[in-house]
Design a protein around this motif. Structure first.
Motif, PDB file in Angstrom:
ATOM      1  N   ILE A 167       9.698   3.043  -4.660  1.00 53.65           N
ATOM      2  CA  ILE A 167      10.017   3.137  -6.091  1.00 53.65           C
ATOM      3  C   ILE A 167      10.639   4.500  -6.352  1.00 53.65           C
ATOM      4  N   GLU A 168      11.741   4.525  -7.102  1.00 54.91           N
ATOM      5  CA  GLU A 168      12.368   5.779  -7.482  1.00 54.91           C
ATOM      6  C   GLU A 168      12.314   5.933  -9.002  1.00 54.91           C
ATOM      7  N   VAL A 169      11.889   7.107  -9.442  1.00 58.06           N
ATOM      8  CA  VAL A 169      11.848   7.425 -10.869  1.00 58.06           C
ATOM      9  C   VAL A 169      12.768   8.612 -11.098  1.00 58.06           C
ATOM     10  N   GLN A 170      13.827   8.409 -11.858  1.00 57.87           N
ATOM     11  CA  GLN A 170      14.777   9.480 -12.134  1.00 57.87           C
ATOM     12  C   GLN A 170      14.301  10.322 -13.306  1.00 57.87           C
ATOM     13  N   CYS A 208      15.464  16.098  -9.204  1.00 58.08           N
ATOM     14  CA  CYS A 208      14.556  15.860 -10.347  1.00 58.08           C
ATOM     15  C   CYS A 208      14.019  14.438 -10.330  1.00 58.08           C
ATOM     16  N   LYS A 209      13.626  14.011  -9.159  1.00 58.39           N
ATOM     17  CA  LYS A 209      13.279  12.602  -8.945  1.00 58.39           C
ATOM     18  C   LYS A 209      11.891  12.484  -8.332  1.00 58.39           C
ATOM     19  N   GLY A 210      11.233  11.364  -8.621  1.00 62.98           N
ATOM     20  CA  GLY A 210       9.991  11.011  -7.965  1.00 62.98           C
ATOM     21  C   GLY A 210      10.196   9.777  -7.118  1.00 62.98           C
ATOM     22  N   ILE A 211       9.678   9.786  -5.895  1.00 64.41           N
ATOM     23  CA  ILE A 211       9.803   8.645  -4.986  1.00 64.41           C
ATOM     24  C   ILE A 211       8.417   8.258  -4.486  1.00 64.41           C
ATOM     25  N   ILE A 212       8.125   6.973  -4.567  1.00 58.34           N
ATOM     26  CA  ILE A 212       6.831   6.447  -4.144  1.00 58.34           C
ATOM     27  C   ILE A 212       7.066   5.546  -2.933  1.00 58.34           C
ATOM     28  N   TYR A 213       6.430   5.874  -1.806  1.00 55.68           N
ATOM     29  CA  TYR A 213       6.646   5.157  -0.549  1.00 55.68           C
ATOM     30  C   TYR A 213       5.541   4.138  -0.326  1.00 55.68           C
ATOM     31  N   ASN A 230      10.780  14.742 -15.611  1.00 59.46           N
ATOM     32  CA  ASN A 230      10.407  15.463 -16.825  1.00 59.46           C
ATOM     33  C   ASN A 230      10.772  14.689 -18.086  1.00 59.46           C
ATOM     34  N   ASN A 231      11.330  13.506 -17.942  1.00 64.16           N
ATOM     35  CA  ASN A 231      11.543  12.554 -19.044  1.00 64.16           C
ATOM     36  C   ASN A 231      12.091  11.286 -18.415  1.00 64.16           C
ATOM     37  N   PHE A 232      11.195  10.429 -17.940  1.00 67.65           N
ATOM     38  CA  PHE A 232      11.564   9.294 -17.102  1.00 67.65           C
ATOM     39  C   PHE A 232      12.791   8.553 -17.638  1.00 67.65           C
ATOM     40  N   ALA A 233      13.877   8.580 -16.870  1.00 66.00           N
ATOM     41  CA  ALA A 233      15.119   7.917 -17.284  1.00 66.00           C
ATOM     42  C   ALA A 233      15.095   6.438 -16.914  1.00 66.00           C
ATOM     43  N   ASP A 234      14.606   6.138 -15.724  1.00 71.78           N
ATOM     44  CA  ASP A 234      14.496   4.745 -15.297  1.00 71.78           C
ATOM     45  C   ASP A 234      13.585   4.647 -14.086  1.00 71.78           C
ATOM     46  N   ILE A 235      13.180   3.419 -13.800  1.00 70.58           N
ATOM     47  CA  ILE A 235      12.370   3.106 -12.627  1.00 70.58           C
ATOM     48  C   ILE A 235      13.108   2.046 -11.827  1.00 70.58           C
ATOM     49  N   CYS A 236      13.382   2.319 -10.555  1.00 67.97           N
ATOM     50  CA  CYS A 236      14.035   1.357  -9.667  1.00 67.97           C
ATOM     51  C   CYS A 236      13.085   1.009  -8.532  1.00 67.97           C
ATOM     52  N   VAL A 237      12.909  -0.277  -8.296  1.00 67.98           N
ATOM     53  CA  VAL A 237      12.029  -0.744  -7.229  1.00 67.98           C
ATOM     54  C   VAL A 237      12.884  -1.388  -6.141  1.00 67.98           C
ATOM     55  N   TYR A 238      12.668  -0.971  -4.881  1.00 72.71           N
ATOM     56  CA  TYR A 238      13.454  -1.461  -3.750  1.00 72.71           C
ATOM     57  C   TYR A 238      12.537  -2.085  -2.704  1.00 72.71           C
ATOM     58  N   ASN A 239      13.033  -3.141  -2.057  1.00 80.96           N
ATOM     59  CA  ASN A 239      12.277  -3.727  -0.952  1.00 80.96           C
ATOM     60  C   ASN A 239      12.625  -3.003   0.349  1.00 80.96           C
ATOM     61  N   ASN A 240      12.087  -3.482   1.464  1.00 75.99           N
ATOM     62  CA  ASN A 240      12.312  -2.819   2.750  1.00 75.99           C
ATOM     63  C   ASN A 240      13.755  -2.902   3.223  1.00 75.99           C
ATOM     64  N   ALA A 241      14.520  -3.840   2.664  1.00 76.74           N
ATOM     65  CA  ALA A 241      15.932  -3.971   3.025  1.00 76.74           C
ATOM     66  C   ALA A 241      16.819  -3.067   2.169  1.00 76.74           C
ATOM     67  N   GLY A 242      16.195  -2.321   1.267  1.00 71.55           N
ATOM     68  CA  GLY A 242      16.968  -1.443   0.394  1.00 71.55           C
ATOM     69  C   GLY A 242      17.563  -2.149  -0.798  1.00 71.55           C
ATOM     70  N   ASP A 299       0.833  -1.200   0.000  1.00 66.97           N
ATOM     71  CA  ASP A 299       0.000   0.000   0.000  1.00 66.97           C
ATOM     72  C   ASP A 299       0.871   1.254   0.000  1.00 66.97           C
ATOM     73  N   ILE A 300       0.524   2.185  -0.868  1.00 68.58           N
ATOM     74  CA  ILE A 300       1.298   3.425  -1.004  1.00 68.58           C
ATOM     75  C   ILE A 300       0.767   4.476  -0.042  1.00 68.58           C
ATOM     76  N   SER A 301       1.686   5.120   0.673  1.00 69.17           N
ATOM     77  CA  SER A 301       1.311   6.151   1.631  1.00 69.17           C
ATOM     78  C   SER A 301       1.646   7.550   1.151  1.00 69.17           C
ATOM     79  N   MET A 302       2.777   7.681   0.441  1.00 67.98           N
ATOM     80  CA  MET A 302       3.243   9.018   0.101  1.00 67.98           C
ATOM     81  C   MET A 302       4.005   9.033  -1.216  1.00 67.98           C
ATOM     82  N   VAL A 303       3.959  10.166  -1.886  1.00 69.76           N
ATOM     83  CA  VAL A 303       4.750  10.422  -3.093  1.00 69.76           C
ATOM     84  C   VAL A 303       5.517  11.726  -2.888  1.00 69.76           C
ATOM     85  N   MET A 304       6.778  11.717  -3.261  1.00 66.48           N
ATOM     86  CA  MET A 304       7.558  12.946  -3.271  1.00 66.48           C
ATOM     87  C   MET A 304       8.083  13.161  -4.685  1.00 66.48           C
ATOM     88  N   ALA A 305       8.033  14.394  -5.161  1.00 70.72           N
ATOM     89  CA  ALA A 305       8.471  14.685  -6.524  1.00 70.72           C
ATOM     90  C   ALA A 305       9.142  16.045  -6.575  1.00 70.72           C
TER      91      ALA A 305
END
Length: 341
Positions: free
Chosen positions: A246-249, A235-240, A252-264, A146-152
């Motif tokens: 999830i981090e989106v670099q 210039c990043k978006g982070i989904i908690y 303004n032109n998505f470079a990549d999407i990285c998905v991390y678990n709770n252990a990083g 479940d997603i709680s927060m987005v930072m951009a």
């Protein structure tokens, strides 16, 4: 052999040049014509990008019967009149962000488009990127719970640019940079916002150079959107999420999407697809919609444009940022031309 779809570009500035380069690299699409407020600018642009037809007025472009889609690449402050002109001449329109200065202008344009039965969509190009669709798929897959927060954040040191400094051009960080963060939050969390809190730093002309926008959603989720025209940010978006993030670099032109678990630990990675500039996806989507008889692109609907503008109107009300066009009908077109386009 099928004829190429014909685009007309309104404006001859940096963004117009990016679109012209994009179309040069596309199949099945050609830049048929370009227009500026002066024939000299139009001719120079046409020579640079090998465009056969050029006009010294926007009216001439709008009356060219071969143009199927007009891409409006003028300053924010000119969008309303420029788009209105195209629509009233029966042209389909793809208009750069920020679509208009405020929600009221956008509502009027959408009504004109409906009356004239033509296509109109905001060219918020990140919405059309393949990685945007992938991001929605990853989020829907509940891989981080479940997603709680987005930072951009989108921040560049560009405060010296006239389009940022000048109130008459719809200046400020919010409409130029913050609009990307707001669209990122909308892409992930939707648009059911129930509360907005903001802070801004203004220049001596009353235009915002930095903004922080905190959004609360009916679901209990939150988003924090930051933008600065006086500094370089991540210039990043982070989904908690409950089980990772999830981090989106480059929002303004998505470079990549990285998905991390709770252990990083990185558990999934998606890289940007090969692209010309990224603008090609909005052009392709526009012609697909036109071919289907749609009057807007599903990737960026009229409702979504109005939601974002409504938020930006509210933010500017809280921070005290006003554009002269909102107080007087006597805009200064020569200033818009100098900043073109």
């Amino acid at each position: 052999m099928f004829d190429k779809r014909k685009v007309g570009i309104m404006g001859t500035g940096e963004i117009a040049g990016t679109m012209a380069r994009t179309i040069q690299g596309m199949r099945g699409v050609v830049c048929h014509a370009v227009a500026s407020r002066t024939i000299e600018k139009a001719e120079n642009f046409a020579k640079e990008f090998k465009i056969k037809n050029y006009y010294g007025s926007y009216e001439e472009l709008c009356k060219d019967p071969k143009v199927e889609l007009i891409y409006v690449a003028t300053p924010h402050s000119a969008h309303f009149e420029n788009v209105k002109l195209a629509l009233e001449n029966g042209k389909n329109v793809l208009c750069e962000k920020s679509f208009t200065l405020n929600e009221a202008q956008a509502k009027e344009l959408f009504a004109i488009a409906e009356k004239n039965n033509v296509f109109l969509t905001e060219a918020m190009w990140t919405r059309f990127l393949p990685l945007a669709a992938k991001l929605k798929e990853v989020v829907a897959g509940n891989i981080i719970g479940d997603i709680s927060m987005v930072m951009a954040d989108l921040s560049y040191n560009i405060a010296w640019k006239q389009r940022i400094q000048d109130p008459s051009l719809g200046g400020g960080a919010l409409l130029d940079l913050g609009v990307y963060g707001l669209n990122f939050a909308s892409l992930v969390l939707g648009d059911d916002v129930t509360d907005i809190q903001t802070q801004a730093v203004l220049n001596d002309k009353g235009i915002d150079l930095q903004d922080t926008v905190c959004l609360k959603y009916r679901s209990g989720q939150m988003a924090v959107v930051t933008c600065s025209a006086t500094a370089f940010g991540p210039c990043k978006g982070i989904i908690y999420g409950a089980n990772g993030h999830i981090e989106v670099q480059d929002i303004n032109n998505f470079a990549d999407i990285c998905v991390y678990n709770n252990a990083g630990e990185k558990i999934a990675y998606y890289k940007q697809e090969k692209q010309i500039t990224g603008y090609e996806y909005e052009v392709t989507a526009a012609f697909k919609a036109i071919g289907e008889g749609w009057k807007e692109s599903p990737e960026m609907t009229h409702i979504q444009t109005l939601k974002i503008l409504d938020i930006m109107d509210f933010v500017r009300k809280q921070t005290g940022v006003k554009f002269p066009q909102e107080e007087s009908e006597n805009a200064e077109p020569e200033q818009a031309e100098n900043a073109e386009e």
